[in-house]
Structures are given as C-alpha cells and as structure tokens.
Design an enzyme around this catalytic site. Structure first.
Site, PDB file in Angstrom:
ATOM      1  N   LYS A   1       0.858  -1.187   0.000  1.00 42.46           N
ATOM      2  CA  LYS A   1       0.000   0.000   0.000  1.00 42.46           C
ATOM      3  C   LYS A   1       0.897   1.241   0.000  1.00 42.46           C
ATOM      4  CE  LYS A   1      -3.952   2.053   2.474  1.00 42.46           C
ATOM      5  NZ  LYS A   1      -4.936   1.894   3.556  1.00 42.46           N
TER       6      LYS A   1
ATOM      7  N   SER B   1      -9.890   2.112   2.524  1.00 47.41           N
ATOM      8  CA  SER B   1      -8.966   2.878   1.702  1.00 47.41           C
ATOM      9  C   SER B   1      -7.949   2.022   0.962  1.00 47.41           C
ATOM     10  CB  SER B   1      -8.226   3.897   2.574  1.00 47.41           C
ATOM     11  OG  SER B   1      -7.389   3.235   3.509  1.00 47.41           O
TER      12      SER B   1
ATOM     13  N   SER C   1     -10.216  -0.404   6.634  1.00 44.13           N
ATOM     14  CA  SER C   1      -9.613  -0.254   5.310  1.00 44.13           C
ATOM     15  C   SER C   1      -8.945  -1.490   4.736  1.00 44.13           C
ATOM     16  CB  SER C   1      -8.600   0.887   5.318  1.00 44.13           C
ATOM     17  OG  SER C   1      -9.282   2.091   5.179  1.00 44.13           O
TER      18      SER C   1
END
Ligand code: GLN
Length: 490
Positions: free
Chosen positions: A79, A154, A178
């Site tokens: 990420k 997210s 997330s």
C-alpha cells in the site's frame, strides 16, 4: 505458464523450490498481467518493474547458492502509505506526490528480509481516509468484478490487485476497516491484526491509536504467510508490543479436516444485523454461519455497543488524531509546496489547501474543531470515554464466545461516481470501526456473491488471537470454494 497468477503462496514457494519456474519468470508474468490489465483497474500508483526483476534475479542466484528461505522470490506489493526507500510513497495525495522516502518502514524491511519481492506501490484513498478509493489523487480504483464499481477503501488498490491476480498477496492498513471492507468488496481475504502486532514505524500516520497494517491474500493461508513475515516487536514504535509472534502458518496445517470447528463458540451480535443491512448480504452471512455450524461450531447470541454509537465515536476521534498528525504537512519540510507564496502564511495556507483533497480537509476541520479549547471536553474527552465502553462491551461478549461473526459491510460494492454524501459513505464503515476502537484483530473472508458481486463475512477475535481468525477461515475455506473465484478481466 499463463496460470501462475492463480497459484497460492504455498504453491508458488513449492514451484520455486522444485524449479518448476524461476522468480524472474514469475515476476515477469505478474508484471505482464499488470501491464495488460491495470489500465482498467488502476490499482498501482507505481510499478517498480526494473527493481523487481533485479531482485528476482538476485533471488534466483541466492537460491541456486543454497539460500533456503521458503519465500525467497515470491512477488507482492505494498500500500502506498508505507515508506519504501528510494521509491515514491504518495499516500494517494498531491501533498506527497513527489515524496521519495529515505528509509523503509519496519514492516517493509521485515517482508523483504523473508525474501518477498515488491512489484510496486498500490493506490489508496488519500491518507487512508475513505471507503471507496475515489479519493485518490491518482484516480479512482475500479473493482475487478465490475469496473463500474468501487473496490472499497482505503486499501482499494491492495484488494483489487490481489483479486485481479496482479500479486498473490499485498499489504494494507486498517484504521477503521480499510483492509476488511475492500477485501469484502473485491472477494479476497484480508486480516487486520491486534493493535501493536505490526510496527507502525514508516507507515504514514492517519489516526495513530487506530492504525494497524495487515495482509491481503486470496485465502487465510496466503494472508498468514504475509502477516507472519511483517509482524513482530519494533523498538522504533512505542505502541509495538513485545510479544512472541506465533507460527500461524504452522497452526493452519494442524486444523483438522473433520469437524475442524468443534468446540468453537461463534458470537453473533444482533446489533450488527439490524436495519441498514442489505437482505441479500444478510442471507449470504446466514449461509456461511450454517457452514460454520456444519463444521462443528456453535452460535451464541452476544451483544455489542450499538454500531451507530461506535460510528459517531470513530468519526470524532479519528479526525481529531488526523488533524494533529497531518499538521506536519506544511509545505516547508517536504511534500507539496504552492507556487510563488506571498508570505509565510500564504505558503502554509495555499500549500495545504492545494495539497490536500476535500475529504482530508473535511477531516482536518472536524478534528481541529473537536480538539479546540472549549469543545475538547464535550467532544474529544467524551468520545474517549465511550471508546472505553465499546471495548468493555467486546470484552463482555468474549466471556461467552471465542470469536464474533458479523457482516463486513452492509452492502456489496456500489457504483463509482454515485456521489454519496460523506455521511452515507461513513455508514458503510458501521460494522468495521468498533474493532479499531477496541484494538482487536479482525478478518474478512468471502462468503458468496450477490448479483455477481462478492460478499464478505467479518470475524473478530480476542486480543492477540489472530490464530482463531485464521484457523476458522481456513476451516471454512477447506469446505467452500468462494475464495477460489477469480474475476474475468479483459
Ligand atoms: N473508511 C474509514 C475512514 O474513512 C476507514 C479508513 C481506514 O481504515 N484507513 O476513516
């Protein structure tokens, strides 16, 4: 070798070990898939193809010379809120669109030490604030099951990349869902460990008392490999806990094939099955609970804090921490700086107004308000007290059960560009945020499809009981095949 991307981490490790393919071939296969299909999905912000191939060559050399690390040469991706030395770390924001970290996050370092190869950095909602991945400066991510739909957020880049077969596993972070919510929307497995299990050093902070990194994979076993690699005490993070990391992978191999869940008490909180939960999603969760029962588990009624209260508490405390954490982005030390500032005040104001997107600004404003003199006691302190009560309710529930099962999200993935209001989007986090307020480990795994779109079931464990989450999921995945489904791309 067109099916390399369908292999599990264990199959990949075995294939490398028995020389069915090299790490270079494997890495090239995934890079080719990304080059062909990621234009449509947009899961990567940065693909480090040359670096990955160089590392793959090195991995093959080391293996030939007798390096026996089982995961040496297995591809993955991070990420984009995890600092990676020499590689952009944008956090999905214009503010950090040119930020090259001078060091690796501890978990990035841990994963590399096990021999994994990073293929690049994955798209995300700006500063990890969002639930649909439409809030990225680098454009929305598309759900590989339906490119007109959101992947969740997210960590939408991480979930969609794993679902698309761009990488077998990926890192994510989970402050309020997330990892779990995008895992649910994209039909993959995602685990957020207990707060303190994985070092936060080098992970760009959103809300520090909630933030925790974790793993995405297609199965519990794949997740266990990556989680195992990243976890562990780190003196550089004062909230990292000095606790031995169990051998999760080894534990999964011990899960019995007959009645593997015998004796397991699964708590089902009515509060998480109320209005707002889509009826078709609920039906899939009910079906999965029946499978748990067939595997030997018993279902127990438990009670948790009304998730609406939990939601309000999270959306007060997380923005408060964010407003403090994000004050460092001032256009002076690093990150985006506005053109031709008239004076210092103008520099600060314009750099922050131009560098942050609307959702991040909204959170900073809400958080600053909650922390300001005169409101601090009424909002922030009160919410902290409610946070404790929410934890107490979880602890009470765990007196009569070993694990809690709920829907991960009230709906399946919705359409991109639906223009939901912030409050409507926040409602999508209603089942995931309690876990972060309480610091508990939690996992989402696929349990079927509604209208061709994946549905996820959320498991919540006691503190430090990641093994219960992984073992339960592994048992379920041994009896079902939803996690083996792959979206059809192109
Ligand atoms: N969707 C939640 C939010 O926007 C959770 C985000 C996260 O876990 N990073 O705050």
């Amino acid at each position: 070798m067109t099916t390399l991307h369908t292999l599990s981490v264990r199959e990949i490790a075995d294939g490398l070990h028995t020389k069915q393919f090299s790490s270079v071939e494997l890495t090239q296969h995934f890079l080719d898939r990304i080059a062909t299909h990621d234009k449509a999905v947009n899961s990567f912000v940065t693909v480090t193809a040359d670096l990955a191939l160089e590392q793959a060559r090195l991995a093959d050399d080391l293996r030939a010379k007798g390096d026996t690390r089982p995961l040496l040469g297995v591809p993955m991706a991070h990420k984009d809120n995890l600092c990676t030395q020499g590689v952009l770390t944008t956090c999905g924001s214009k503010m950090l669109s040119n930020f090259v970290a001078p060091y690796n996050a501890t978990l990035v370092e841990n994963i590399a030490n096990q021999g994994f190869i990073s293929l690049g950095k994955l798209n995300m909602d700006e500063f990890a604030m969002g639930s649909d991945n439409e809030k990225s400066y680098f454009g929305a991510v598309h759900n590989p099951y339906d490119l007109d739909r959101v992947p969740g957020g997210s960590s939408g880049g991480s979930a969609s990349a794993v679902a698309s077969g761009f990488v077998p596993v990926a890192t994510g972070s989970d402050t309020g869902g997330s990892i779990r919510q995008p895992a649910s929307f994209c039909g993959v497995t995602g685990i957020k460990p207990t707060y303190g299990r994985v070092s936060r050093f080098g992970m760009v902070a959103y809300a520090s008392s909630f933030d925790q990194a974790g793993a995405f994979g297609r199965s519990a076993l794949d997740c266990a490999y990556l989680l195992q690699a990243m976890s562990g005490y780190d003196p550089k993070d004062s909230t990292s806990v000095n606790k031995e990391v169990p051998n999760w992978v080894g534990e999964l191999d011990k899960v019995a094939s007959d009645k593997p869940l015998a004796g397991l008490r699964v708590g089902v909180p009515q509060e998480y099955f109320g209005t707002g939960l889509n009826a078709d999603v609920k039906a899939k969760i009910d079906d999965a609970l029946k499978v748990y029962q067939e595997l030997g588990a018993t279902l127990v009624d438990v009670h948790l804090t009304d998730p609406q209260i939990t939601l309000a508490t999270y959306y007060l405390l997380a923005p408060a921490e964010a407003s403090s954490n994000l004050s460092r982005f001032d256009g002076v030390r690093y990150g985006y700086r506005c053109e031709n500032p008239a004076d210092l005040h103008d520099l600060y104001t314009r750099s922050r107004s131009e560098g942050f997107g609307a959702e991040v600004q909204r959170r900073i404003i809400m958080g600053t308000y909650a922390l300001s003199a005169g409101y601090f006691d009424a909002y922030y302190v009160k919410a902290q007290k409610v946070r404790r009560l929410i934890l107490n309710d979880f602890l009470k529930a765990f007196e009569t059960c070993d694990i809690i099962a709920t829907p991960t999200a009230p709906t399946v993935a919705y359409k991109l560009g639906e223009n939901l209001s912030p409050a409507e989007i926040y409602m999508g986090d209603v089942y995931t945020i309690g876990v972060n307020l309480a610091g508990l480990p939690s996992l989402s795994h696929p349990v079927g499809f509604v209208g061709g779109l994946p549905v996820g079931l959320q498991l919540i464990g006691k503190h430090w009981a990641e093994n219960t989450l992984l073992n339960t999921t592994h048992a379920y995945q041994g009896a079902t095949a939803f996690h083996k489904e792959l979206p059809k791309l192109g």
